[in-house]
Structure formats: C-alpha cells, structure tokens
Design a protein around this motif. Structure first.
Motif, PDB file in Angstrom:
ATOM      1  N   ASN A  78       0.807  -1.226   0.000  1.00  0.00           N
ATOM      2  CA  ASN A  78       0.000   0.000   0.000  1.00  0.00           C
ATOM      3  C   ASN A  78       0.839   1.273   0.000  1.00  0.00           C
ATOM      4  O   ASN A  78       0.301   2.380   0.026  1.00  0.00           O
ATOM      5  N   GLN A  79       2.137   1.107  -0.021  1.00  0.00           N
ATOM      6  CA  GLN A  79       3.022   2.268  -0.002  1.00  0.00           C
ATOM      7  C   GLN A  79       3.186   2.807  -1.419  1.00  0.00           C
ATOM      8  O   GLN A  79       3.520   2.068  -2.344  1.00  0.00           O
ATOM      9  N   LYS A  80       2.934   4.109  -1.601  1.00  0.00           N
ATOM     10  CA  LYS A  80       2.984   4.698  -2.939  1.00  0.00           C
ATOM     11  C   LYS A  80       4.400   5.074  -3.368  1.00  0.00           C
ATOM     12  O   LYS A  80       4.683   5.181  -4.561  1.00  0.00           O
ATOM     13  N   SER A  81       5.278   5.303  -2.399  1.00  0.00           N
ATOM     14  CA  SER A  81       6.630   5.742  -2.736  1.00  0.00           C
ATOM     15  C   SER A  81       7.600   5.332  -1.644  1.00  0.00           C
ATOM     16  O   SER A  81       7.186   4.903  -0.558  1.00  0.00           O
ATOM     17  N   ILE A  82       8.877   5.473  -1.937  1.00  0.00           N
ATOM     18  CA  ILE A  82       9.926   5.251  -0.946  1.00  0.00           C
ATOM     19  C   ILE A  82      10.892   6.430  -0.968  1.00  0.00           C
ATOM     20  O   ILE A  82      11.150   7.026  -2.015  1.00  0.00           O
ATOM     21  N   ASN A  83      11.415   6.741   0.203  1.00  0.00           N
ATOM     22  CA  ASN A  83      12.378   7.834   0.349  1.00  0.00           C
ATOM     23  C   ASN A  83      13.710   7.304   0.844  1.00  0.00           C
ATOM     24  O   ASN A  83      13.755   6.418   1.709  1.00  0.00           O
ATOM     25  N   VAL A  84      14.780   7.842   0.308  1.00  0.00           N
ATOM     26  CA  VAL A  84      16.137   7.495   0.715  1.00  0.00           C
ATOM     27  C   VAL A  84      16.876   8.796   0.985  1.00  0.00           C
ATOM     28  O   VAL A  84      16.797   9.745   0.197  1.00  0.00           O
ATOM     29  N   THR A  85      17.577   8.863   2.096  1.00  0.00           N
ATOM     30  CA  THR A  85      18.364  10.051   2.433  1.00  0.00           C
ATOM     31  C   THR A  85      19.805   9.840   1.991  1.00  0.00           C
ATOM     32  O   THR A  85      20.398   8.789   2.275  1.00  0.00           O
ATOM     33  N   ILE A  86      20.355  10.826   1.273  1.00  0.00           N
ATOM     34  CA  ILE A  86      21.741  10.726   0.804  1.00  0.00           C
ATOM     35  C   ILE A  86      22.501  11.986   1.198  1.00  0.00           C
ATOM     36  O   ILE A  86      21.929  13.069   1.307  1.00  0.00           O
ATOM     37  N   SER A  87      23.785  11.837   1.441  1.00  0.00           N
ATOM     38  CA  SER A  87      24.603  12.997   1.797  1.00  0.00           C
ATOM     39  C   SER A  87      26.062  12.698   1.523  1.00  0.00           C
ATOM     40  O   SER A  87      26.467  11.536   1.415  1.00  0.00           O
ATOM     41  N   ASP A  88      26.855  13.754   1.429  1.00  0.00           N
ATOM     42  CA  ASP A  88      28.302  13.616   1.303  1.00  0.00           C
ATOM     43  C   ASP A  88      28.928  14.783   2.045  1.00  0.00           C
ATOM     44  O   ASP A  88      28.566  15.942   1.817  1.00  0.00           O
ATOM     45  N   ASP A  89      29.857  14.486   2.920  1.00  0.00           N
ATOM     46  CA  ASP A  89      30.359  15.497   3.844  1.00  0.00           C
ATOM     47  C   ASP A  89      31.407  16.429   3.272  1.00  0.00           C
ATOM     48  O   ASP A  89      31.720  17.441   3.881  1.00  0.00           O
ATOM     49  N   LEU A  90      31.978  16.118   2.094  1.00  0.00           N
ATOM     50  CA  LEU A  90      33.068  16.971   1.614  1.00  0.00           C
ATOM     51  C   LEU A  90      32.867  17.432   0.177  1.00  0.00           C
ATOM     52  O   LEU A  90      32.433  18.560  -0.065  1.00  0.00           O
ATOM     53  N   SER A  91      33.144  16.591  -0.796  1.00  0.00           N
ATOM     54  CA  SER A  91      33.075  17.063  -2.188  1.00  0.00           C
ATOM     55  C   SER A  91      31.654  17.178  -2.712  1.00  0.00           C
ATOM     56  O   SER A  91      31.404  17.860  -3.705  1.00  0.00           O
ATOM     57  N   GLY A  92      30.681  16.508  -2.074  1.00  0.00           N
ATOM     58  CA  GLY A  92      29.283  16.660  -2.460  1.00  0.00           C
ATOM     59  C   GLY A  92      28.804  15.609  -3.450  1.00  0.00           C
ATOM     60  O   GLY A  92      29.593  15.025  -4.206  1.00  0.00           O
ATOM     61  N   VAL A  93      27.496  15.406  -3.472  1.00  0.00           N
ATOM     62  CA  VAL A  93      26.885  14.408  -4.350  1.00  0.00           C
ATOM     63  C   VAL A  93      26.967  14.873  -5.796  1.00  0.00           C
ATOM     64  O   VAL A  93      26.622  16.016  -6.119  1.00  0.00           O
ATOM     65  N   LYS A  94      27.408  13.978  -6.670  1.00  0.00           N
ATOM     66  CA  LYS A  94      27.448  14.275  -8.101  1.00  0.00           C
ATOM     67  C   LYS A  94      26.388  13.491  -8.869  1.00  0.00           C
ATOM     68  O   LYS A  94      25.643  14.066  -9.660  1.00  0.00           O
ATOM     69  N   THR A  95      26.330  12.175  -8.655  1.00  0.00           N
ATOM     70  CA  THR A  95      25.339  11.358  -9.368  1.00  0.00           C
ATOM     71  C   THR A  95      24.594  10.463  -8.387  1.00  0.00           C
ATOM     72  O   THR A  95      25.118  10.114  -7.315  1.00  0.00           O
ATOM     73  N   TYR A  96      23.385  10.100  -8.766  1.00  0.00           N
ATOM     74  CA  TYR A  96      22.551   9.212  -7.960  1.00  0.00           C
ATOM     75  C   TYR A  96      21.696   8.405  -8.929  1.00  0.00           C
ATOM     76  O   TYR A  96      21.110   8.932  -9.866  1.00  0.00           O
ATOM     77  N   ASN A  97      21.661   7.099  -8.713  1.00  0.00           N
ATOM     78  CA  ASN A  97      20.893   6.213  -9.582  1.00  0.00           C
ATOM     79  C   ASN A  97      20.224   5.137  -8.745  1.00  0.00           C
ATOM     80  O   ASN A  97      20.836   4.600  -7.809  1.00  0.00           O
ATOM     81  N   GLY A  98      18.986   4.845  -9.106  1.00  0.00           N
ATOM     82  CA  GLY A  98      18.251   3.811  -8.403  1.00  0.00           C
ATOM     83  C   GLY A  98      17.831   2.703  -9.353  1.00  0.00           C
ATOM     84  O   GLY A  98      17.561   2.955 -10.542  1.00  0.00           O
TER      85      GLY A  98
END
Length: 563
Positions: A485-505
């Motif tokens: 019954n769940q319509k979506s899912i959430n994922v928390t992402i972070s990077d402490d120094l150079s930062g997030v560049k790409t994300y793929n699921g």
C-alpha cells in the motif's frame, strides 16, 4: 486576515502598457494572488526576474496555462527554477512557471519519458509548435518548492519571444491595490575620489531624514568638496502582500535634470549579476544592508539604467549651494521624494578612509597575475568592477585571497601545483574554499601536477582530499517487509566533503526514476506497478561524489500486484 486579490486589469498609469496585450492572459493560479517577490527585487547575486506568488504556504495548487500556446521548453533541475515549464504564445510572448511540484497529464508523461530515456532526473528539452499544445485554462502543473526555492510558491515570468527579454508582469495587467509610497529607510552620501570630503569624512556618511508637512523628506545638510554620490536603502509595499519588495523606478535630479535613473520595465537575463555593481557590495557583506547606488564610479552596461549624466556623480566646487532631489516611485506612481541640500565646504576630513593599502593593486581594466609558493591566481581584464588593493598571501598551504567584500563580475583562475601527492591521491583531490573548519567543493581540473579551478568568489582556498564515500540511509527499513500500500519510498543521501554528483536507483536491476530534493537530501521514487514483481523485489541505490567515491545501498522488499 482579509486577502484582497490581485486582479487582471490594465492600468492607465503607465503609457508603456499600451505596447502589451490587454485582457489576453489569465492568472496562473485560481486563488487570490499575493506577492512574495516582485520584478527586479534585490536578491543574492541577481535581480529577481519575475513574480513570486504565495501558495498559502503549501504545495499542490493547480497551475494554469495563462493563454493558448504550446510547451516550448521543459527543464528539471535540483537548483534554480527546479521543475519549470515554458509556454510560447502566438502573440509573441512566453510564460514561465517555476518551482513546480509536478506537471500534469501529457506534460508529466513527456517529462517522465525523457527522464527514463536519459536515465536522469535532471533534464532539459525543447519542443516545436504543434508538439505539445495547451489551451488557456488548462491545468499544466501543481505548485511546489523545487530547485532553489526557500518555501512553497510559484515563480512566474513573461518573456519576449524575439528579444528574450523578461518583462515586468505588471505591464500585462497583473495589478494589486497599491496606495503606499515606497519606503526609503536610509540615505547615504559617498566621497568618490581621493580629494573628496563629505561632512568632514572620507567615508560614506548616513544622512538623517526629516518628514515635511507636504509628505516629502528633507535630508540633513551635506557639506562637501570634490566628487560625491548618493545611495539609498529602499523597499516597496502594496496594500495586499505585506512583503518588502523591490523598487520600480528611482531618479536622481540635479538642477531640474535627471542625472541618474533606473527602471524595471524589462530585464536582460544575462545582466542579472550586475546587482553586485549596483549595490554597495562591501556594506552588504559586512552589514547585510543593500544600498542601491545612484552613481557608477566605473560605468557598466546595465540596460535598466535609462539616464546617466556624468555617471550620477556630482562635483562639488567652491560656491556650490544647491538642492539635489531623489524620487523613488512604484509602478502606480506612488512616490517618495527626498530633498538634499548640498553646499561646498573646504573643511578637511576628520575621519579618514578605511582602505588598506597593500603592495598588490588590482586594476579592473587590466589583467593581473599573482604568485607565491605553489599557488597562482590569474584575473582577466574586466574581472572586477573597480580597482582595489588586494590582500594576497599563502600560509600553511592555504591561499588567502582578500575576502568576499569585493564582487567579481566574471570567473578568475586559481592554480595549485602539487609534486608530492601520488597519482592515486590526486584522483581524490580538488581545490576547496575554506570557511573556518568547513571546506567547499569547486570543480577542479588536473593537468600534470597542477590543479586549476575557476571561481567568482574571493576568500581562502586550499587543496583538499576526499576519500570518504557518500552516505545512504532509510528512516524506516523495508528489508523483507510487505509494502503493497506504499505509494513511494524515500532514501536520504549525503556527502560530507566534495558533495553528491550522481545518484541512480534500480529495482530488479532496471533503472528507475528517483527525484532528488537537494534541500532535504532526499531521493524519492514513486512506484510504477509495471516495473514491480509479485512478491520479492530488489532495490539498489548508487550514489557517487564529485571525486568518484561511491556507495551502494541494497535492500529487498515484498509487494503484491494483485488488486
């Protein structure tokens, strides 16, 4: 609180409105409109290029096509306008809708199809007439808070199809009740050359203002010699929105002649960064006050200046005794007038200027190069608006390059040579800004042993190394759980120094769309039953930072496709 709606009528107050279509465009929202930002409002590093409409502090309001036309451009970004739709109309104008939560109908289907085709949340696409037609009153999207937005609202613009200039929406009849004069909270006078003195000071002087019986203001007497200029801190309010918005028009008048004036009728998008030359940038950085200068020490080609005699600079010579006048107006000709008595005085300065002279003089019209140890800095001609003495030093492998009180108009280059680190170490290194103990990533190139980057910000810089991979987490585990019954899912992402560049699921090893809300550090996937299996499903998320460190998150969940 009683709201008075903005109404789509045409004003008789401005002759320029006759150039624009009447009764053609509807409101983009179906609620009483209130502004949270107006055209030309002063923002960090730019003038605001449209209207921001409040959306009752929530997302999900219907956004309407303001007239017939076709979707000519779609852009989805984690910054800027976030999710944005551009509609080109047959009468020569384009309407722009920004910070959207999502599009509706065939527009949303096209966006998702493009994202899956490119395997990317961020996309940009252009369309020809006839490909994606819309009708006036069509619901094209839901309002949101995506991109660089700091709260739920709709960003809205009109642009000219031929010139691509952005046009003040007031000219198209978007009006509100406005009987309030603009507010001038501060008036400053500036000595502008080495010999200039103002009220016995070589520094800017804040002038007192006194309200007169006729509603105008009288400034305290200015006693000066040499070249001087004026600046104001001013905002505008209407009767409805209760926001301190930007000023529409200001004139500096001397001996009955306008010697400096600016007006926000239209705007050239690429000129938005001239705000840093227009305001007293140093004062803004030190005191968080935006003083709008009514002069230019070095002229810059900003189209909104429509009168500019002697660059707005007054030369106060012996026997000068005159009244200067500043008129600050809104679109509806509500006006605040300030009279400034100016008289020549030969009194010397008791307060000296606070300029710190160094051995490094940067001339704005000439290229400059500075080197020390393994650091070098190159400023192309035209990088800065004015000449200044640069604080330049290298200590403990950190470049001290002045501070952020001097604005740069264009990029300059920083280079750092490193002959000690290994080739493997260099792959994880970049030039970083230094703010206390916090490091900030700058896109960096490595050629042989030299790292280079381009930036528009002065400050402190060093070579940094990032060997820590991004973090991925879920607030509630779905491992082995049934989430039918769940319509979506959430994922928390972070990077402490150079930062997030790409994300793929990936679900069951197939790429799936995750929307990235960088403000919340959150990835969201809305389930598509066509991509799911009955029973067990595999989820994988891969996040990579700007120097190539990657993290893989994997889990398994159960879902029933039976309805």
């Amino acid at each position: 609180m009683k709201y008075i709606p903005l109404i789509f009528l045409f004003s008789i107050f401005s002759f320029a409105q006759n150039e624009y279509p009447k009764d053609y465009f509807r409101s983009p929202l179906d609620i009483p409109l209130q502004l949270s930002g107006n055209f030309g409002e002063l923002r960090p590093n730019h003038f605001h290029a449209g209207f921001d409409f409040k959306t009752n502090q929530k997302e999900g309001l219907n956004v309407y096509a303001v007239a017939d036309g076709y979707v000519s451009r779609i852009k989805v970004s984690t910054a800027g306008y976030g999710k944005a739709i551009y509609i080109t109309h047959p009468n020569g104008y384009t309407s722009v809708y920004g910070h959207l939560q999502k599009a509706i109908g065939s527009i949303q289907e096209k966006i998702v199809a493009l994202q899956y085709a490119e395997k990317s949340y961020e996309i940009e696409a252009f369309f020809k007439p006839g490909e994606m037609p819309v009708k006036k009153n069509d619901i094209i999207a839901l309002s949101g808070n995506t991109g660089g937005s700091e709260g739920p609202h709709l960003h809205f613009e009109f642009r000219d199809n031929k010139t691509e200039k952005i046009i003040n929406p007031l000219f198209f009849g978007i009006q509100t009740q406005d009987t309030k004069n603009p507010t001038v909270s501060s008036l400053l006078v500036y000595p502008l050359d080495n010999s200039a003195v103002v009220n016995e000071s070589k520094r800017p002087v804040l002038l007192n203002l006194s309200l007169q019986s006729d509603g105008t203001y009288l400034a305290q007497q200015v006693f000066a010699s040499g070249k001087i200029g004026f600046g104001i801190i001013a905002v505008d309010n209407d009767n409805v929105s209760y926001n301190a918005n930007g000023i529409y028009k200001t004139q500096l008048i001397s001996n009955g002649k306008v010697i400096f004036g600016f007006e926000f009728d239209t705007m050239v998008f690429d000129e938005a960064k001239y705000i840093n030359a227009f305001i007293d940038y140093s004062r803004y950085k030190k005191m968080h006050q935006r003083v709008q200068k009514l002069f230019m020490k070095n002229p810059f080609p900003w189209s909104n200046i429509y009168q500019n005699y002697e660059n707005g600079i007054l030369n106060i010579v012996p026997n000068t005794s005159e009244i200067q006048r500043i008129e600050v107006s809104d679109f509806f000709i509500n006006k605040t007038v300030i009279s400034i008595p100016v008289k020549y005085s030969a009194k010397p300065a008791l307060i000296n200027e606070d300029t710190k002279v160094t051995k490094y003089l940067v001339k704005s019209k000439v290229e400059s190069n500075f080197e020390k140890d393994n650091f070098s800095v190159y400023f192309p001609a035209g990088t800065f608006y004015e000449d200044f003495y640069l604080n330049f030093d290298v200590k403990n492998n950190t470049l001290f390059l002045h501070d952020d009180t001097v604005p740069a108009h264009s990029n300059f280059t920083i280079s750092i040579e490193d002959t000690k680190s290994s080739e493997e170490e260099k792959k994880k290194m970049f030039i970083a800004t230094v703010n206390g103990t916090k490091l900030g990533f700058i896109t960096t190139k490595l050629v042989d042993n030299t790292f280079t980057c381009k930036t528009r910000n002065l400050g402190q810089f060093t070579l940094a190394k990032d060997i820590t991979a991004p973090k991925i987490s879920m607030s509630k585990s779905i491992e082995g759980k049934w989430i039918t019954n769940q319509k979506s899912i959430n994922v928390t992402i972070s990077d402490d120094l150079s930062g997030v560049k790409t994300y793929n699921g990936y679900i069951n090893d197939k790429w799936v769309l995750f929307e990235y809300e960088s403000k919340l550090k959150r990835l969201t996937h809305v389930f598509n039953d066509d991509l799911l299996l009955e029973g067990s499903n595999k989820l994988k998320v891969v996040v990579t930072d700007n120097v190539g460190n990657s993290t893989i998150f994997e889990t398994q969940f159960n879902r029933s496709q039976k309805k």
